[in-house]
Motif scaffolding. Structure first.
Motif, PDB file in Angstrom:
ATOM      1  N   THR A 259      -2.265   4.005  -1.444  1.00 22.98           N
ATOM      2  CA  THR A 259      -1.585   2.753  -0.940  1.00 22.98           C
ATOM      3  C   THR A 259      -2.566   2.537   0.271  1.00 22.98           C
ATOM      4  N   ARG A 260      -2.970   3.782   0.965  1.00 26.32           N
ATOM      5  CA  ARG A 260      -3.720   3.618   2.219  1.00 26.32           C
ATOM      6  C   ARG A 260      -5.131   2.907   1.910  1.00 26.32           C
ATOM      7  N   MET A 261      -5.612   3.182   0.696  1.00 27.72           N
ATOM      8  CA  MET A 261      -7.050   2.831   0.424  1.00 27.72           C
ATOM      9  C   MET A 261      -7.119   1.491  -0.183  1.00 27.72           C
ATOM     10  N   SER A 262      -5.885   1.061  -0.572  1.00 26.98           N
ATOM     11  CA  SER A 262      -5.772  -0.139  -1.612  1.00 26.98           C
ATOM     12  C   SER A 262      -6.364  -1.315  -1.067  1.00 26.98           C
ATOM     13  N   GLY A 263      -7.311  -2.060  -1.373  1.00 26.16           N
ATOM     14  CA  GLY A 263      -7.945  -3.308  -0.825  1.00 26.16           C
ATOM     15  C   GLY A 263      -6.933  -4.499  -0.731  1.00 26.16           C
TER      16      GLY A 263
END
Length: 346
Positions: A259-263
């Motif tokens: 979730t923290r890396m999702s664009g």
């Protein structure tokens, strides 16, 4: 495809787990013996919403707080009241309005002229279950009065901290479509809710039964407690002992990190969300009479536990991609570690 591979990993894990523990495995104390009674009583008031009621019970046993968000008239307040009445504990209701003061929630210190000393008068938050109705109608200053009690289970007034009893649960309701006169919950406030659920409209058959059961009298009046505070405390203590393997923990970390890396997301899940997801998974496993967490427990709770904490990007909003849809997509993309999952109970 990622989704099919993940499903195969989960099926293989379930087969290995059944061989390891036996298909009839159950906890000696059987948490479901108590929770089934609560479910049946609440279902007599809330027709056709077993999954929603079960999630509310999961949050209670995981020592979390619940946000019920839906359109008016679908039974948000009724669910909170019914759950509270089935447990013999203290219950307080706070009707959030623009003129509500923080001291109405937490309490206030007043001077006693007879004893010539200051005395603390507890606010509405000093109860086992606190029902916050229309929480987004209060000012941000009043909303912030809940931050400490929800996060630290204590209230500080004039430099003195007062602990809250166990169990302690805040059940808040809000209507997303009524924007006039409301104050959206800030990120810090939403992050303190373990899960967010939506009631949804009842099925026609359930609504027909509701007409028969609710038109003549209020079913809440006949609702009697089926569990005491000591029962819930014992269940909470049992939930804390449910085993979470290192590999299931890694799966949770991988999911939260995604979730923290999702664009598609401007704000991902917090470390508190990681803790809440594990604690909720423990409670779900206990409700099914297991003393270990499966990856399926995490998957089934990911959307209600994570989605309300996430902020989609402007592009995702334009594309009408909700945070729930984004979490669902991430569940298909993040693989279950089949090698580690088979050690979930060892």
């Amino acid at each position: 495809m990622p989704g099919s591979t993940q499903a195969q990993d989960g099926e293989q894990f379930d087969q290995r787990q059944e061989q390891h523990t036996g298909s009839g495995y159950a906890r000696p104390d059987r948490i479901s013996a108590v929770t089934d009674r609560i479910l049946q009583r609440v279902e007599s008031v809330i027709e056709g919403k077993r999954d929603v009621i079960r999630l509310a019970l999961t949050v209670l046993l995981a020592e979390g707080h619940l946000l019920i968000e839906d359109v008016p008239g679908v039974g948000k307040t009724m669910l909170a009241k019914a759950l509270a009445k089935t447990i013999e504990c203290t219950v307080r209701r706070i009707q959030f309005t623009p003129d509500l003061l923080p001291s109405d929630v937490t309490g206030v210190t007043v001077f006693d002229p007879q004893r010539l000393e200051f005395e603390f008068k507890p606010g509405a938050v000093f109860a086992h279950i606190v029902l916050g109705d229309e929480i987004n109608r209060a000012s941000p200053k009043t909303q912030s009065a809940l931050l400490e009690c929800m996060g630290e289970r204590q209230v500080t007034v004039d430099g003195v901290s007062y602990p809250l009893e166990t169990p302690f649960m805040v059940i808040a309701t809000q209507n997303p479509v009524e924007m006039e006169g409301t104050y959206p919950l800030p990120e810090a406030q939403r992050d303190r809710f373990m899960a967010r659920i939506a009631m949804g409209y009842p099925a026609p058959a359930a609504e027909l039964r509701m007409l028969d059961g609710h038109s003549a009298a209020n079913p809440l009046d006949e609702l009697m407690p089926v569990a005491g505070t000591h029962d819930i405390v014992k269940l909470i203590e049992t939930v804390r002992t449910v085993h979470v393997s290192e590999d299931v923990k890694r799966y949770v970390i991988d999911l939260v990190t995604a979730t923290r890396m999702s664009g598609d997301l401007r704000l991902g899940a917090s470390p508190r969300a990681t803790l809440h997801l594990v604690r909720a998974a423990r409670a779900r496993a206990a409700l099914e009479d297991r003393d270990f967490v499966l990856p399926d427990d995490v998957k089934s709770l990911a959307v209600p536990v994570l989605a309300h904490r996430l902020i989609p990007t402007a592009e995702a909003r334009v594309a009408r991609r909700s945070s729930e849809q984004i979490v669902t997509d991430l569940l298909d993309q993040v693989p279950i570690d089949g090698q580690g999952a088979r050690r979930a109970r060892t």
